[in-house]
Design a protein around this motif. Structure first.
Motif, PDB file in Angstrom:
ATOM      1  N   LYS A   1     -22.078  57.177  79.866  1.00  0.00           N
ATOM      2  CA  LYS A   1     -21.326  58.427  79.737  1.00  0.00           C
ATOM      3  C   LYS A   1     -20.807  58.887  81.088  1.00  0.00           C
ATOM      4  O   LYS A   1     -19.665  59.337  81.210  1.00  0.00           O
ATOM      5  N   ASN A   2     -21.653  58.818  82.094  1.00  0.00           N
ATOM      6  CA  ASN A   2     -21.209  59.131  83.453  1.00  0.00           C
ATOM      7  C   ASN A   2     -20.525  57.906  84.053  1.00  0.00           C
ATOM      8  O   ASN A   2     -21.079  56.806  84.026  1.00  0.00           O
ATOM      9  N   LYS A   3     -19.334  58.086  84.578  1.00  0.00           N
ATOM     10  CA  LYS A   3     -18.554  56.973  85.095  1.00  0.00           C
ATOM     11  C   LYS A   3     -19.282  56.307  86.259  1.00  0.00           C
ATOM     12  O   LYS A   3     -19.628  56.953  87.246  1.00  0.00           O
TER      13      LYS A   3
END
Length: 319
Positions: free
Chosen positions: A50-52
Motif C-alpha cells: 500500500k505504501n509506495k
C-alpha cells in the motif's frame, strides 16, 4: 571505505560488471542484468504494498519521453541481437513465459515497422479508393473485426482493472502510437547503424526538470512540444497525412453520393482506422495549428510537416 567507493577504483581487476554488479556496455543495463541473475536461478516475486516502495521522477514533456523510449527500445533490441538474448541465452534456464515477456520489450524497435505501414498505407489506399480489407457483408470481415474489437476491449478492461480510467486508457493509446511511429523507429535505425559499424550508441540523458510554464501545462494535461526534433517532424507529417487522406475520402463520398454506400461497405475498416488515427492526433493538430503558447509545435516543424504530407498525398493521388 567511502573514498574507495567514490573513486570507483574498487572495480579494477575485479569481476564487477562481469560476474557481479551491473552489466555494462548496453543502454539498458538493468534489463540485461536482470536477465543474467534470473538465468542464475533468481526467482522474482510480485509485491505491491500500500505504501509506495519506490518513487521516481519521469519526464513531463513529450520530447523527453520520446527520447527516453528511443534509448530503451534501442537497448532492448541490442539485447535481443546479442549473446545475452533471452531467446537463446535464457533457453533452459528460465521459463518460456519469462522468455516471451522479455521478447515483448526486446521487440519494441522492430514493432515500429508494421505500425508505420498500417498508419501510412491504410490512409493512402483510402485516398485512392482501394480497399484493403473484405467488405462488411463478407464472412472474411469477421476475423479482422474480431481482432480489432477483442484486442482493444481486452486492453481497456485490463487498464480499468488496474485502477485506470477510460480517459487514461485513451491517452495511453495515443502515447503508444507516438512511441511506435517515432521513438521505436529511430531506435531500430540506431541499432542497425550500430550493427553495421556506421555509428555508436549514445546515452542521452533525459531531463526530469520542467520550467514553471511547462509544469503548469503538464498539470492541465496539455501536451508539450516546443522544440525542433526529427521525431516531431515525423509525427507531424504522419498526422497531417492521415488528416488529408480522411478529408479527401469524405469529400469523395459527398461528391459521389450514389456510390457512397458501396465505398463505405468496401472500405469501412479503413475509414475507422484512419478516423481513429485522426482523433488520436488531435493534440498534435492543436499544437501545430491552434495553440499560441510556448509549448506549441515550432513553426518550422509545422510547415515542413504540412508540405511533406501534402506532397505525399498529391503524388499518390496522381499515380
Amino acid at each position: 571505505m567511502i573514498k574507495a567507493l567514490a573513486s570507483c577504483t574498487y572495480e579494477e581487476n575485479s569481476q564487477w560488471g562481469k560476474e557481479m554488479g551491473l552489466k555494462y556496455g548496453c543502454p539498458v543495463e538493468d534489463v540485461i542484468t536482470g536477465l543474467e541473475i534470473q538465468c542464475r536461478g533468481w526467482k522474482s516475486a510480485y509485491l505491491n504494498p500500500k505504501n509506495k516502495a519506490f518513487v521516481g521522477v519521469a519526464p513531463t514533456n513529450l520530447h523527453q519521453m520520446l527520447v527516453q523510449h528511443r534509448r530503451w527500445s534501442e537497448g532492448d533490441f541490442q539485447v535481443l541481437l546479442s549473446e545475452y538474448s533471452p531467446v537463446w541465452y535464457g533457453r533452459g534456464k528460465i521459463s518460456l513465459g519469462l522468455i516471451l515477456g522479455y521478447c515483448c520489450y526486446c521487440l519494441w524497435a522492430p514493432s515500429s515497422v508494421p505500425v508505420l505501414l498500417y498508419s501510412v498505407l491504410n490512409s493512402l489506399y483510402l485516398l485512392k479508393g482501394i480497399p484493403l480489407f473484405p467488405t462488411v457483408s463478407s464472412w472474411w470481415f469477421i476475423p479482422f473485426g474480431y481482432v480489432a474489437v477483442a484486442a482493444n476491449a481486452y486492453s481497456l478492461a485490463e487498464f480499468l482493472w488496474c485502477g485506470g480510467t477510460f480517459h487514461g486508457w485513451w491517452n495511453e493509446q495515443r502515447m503508444w502510437l507516438y512511441r511506435r511511429t517515432s521513438s521505436f523507429l529511430f531506435g531500430l535505425i540506431d541499432t542497425i547503424q550500430k550493427k553495421l559499424g556506421v555509428s555508436e550508441s549514445a546515452f542521452v540523458i533525459t531531463s526530469k526538470v520542467a520550467e514553471e510554464e511547462a509544469a503548469e501545462r503538464y498539470e492541465k494535461e496539455i501536451m508539450e512540444f516546443g522544440v525542433e526534433s526529427p521525431m516531431f517532424l515525423l509525427l507531424g507529417t504522419l498526422g497531417m497525412l492521415n488528416f488529408y487522406c480522411l478529408a479527401a475520402a469524405i469529400m469523395r463520398l459527398m461528391m459521389t453520393s450514389r456510390e457512397a454506400g458501396g465505398d463505405v461497405k468496401t472500405m469501412c475498416m479503413q475509414f475507422v482506422i484512419t478516423g481513429v488515427l485522426v482523433v488520436l492526433n488531435w493534440p498534435l493538430y492543436e499544437g501545430m495549428l491552434l495553440r499560441r503558447d510556448k509549448g506549441k509545435m515550432p513553426v518550422t516543424v509545422t510547415v515542413k510537416s504540412l508540405v511533406l504530407a501534402l506532397s505525399a498525398c498529391t503524388c499518390v493521388a496522381l499515380l
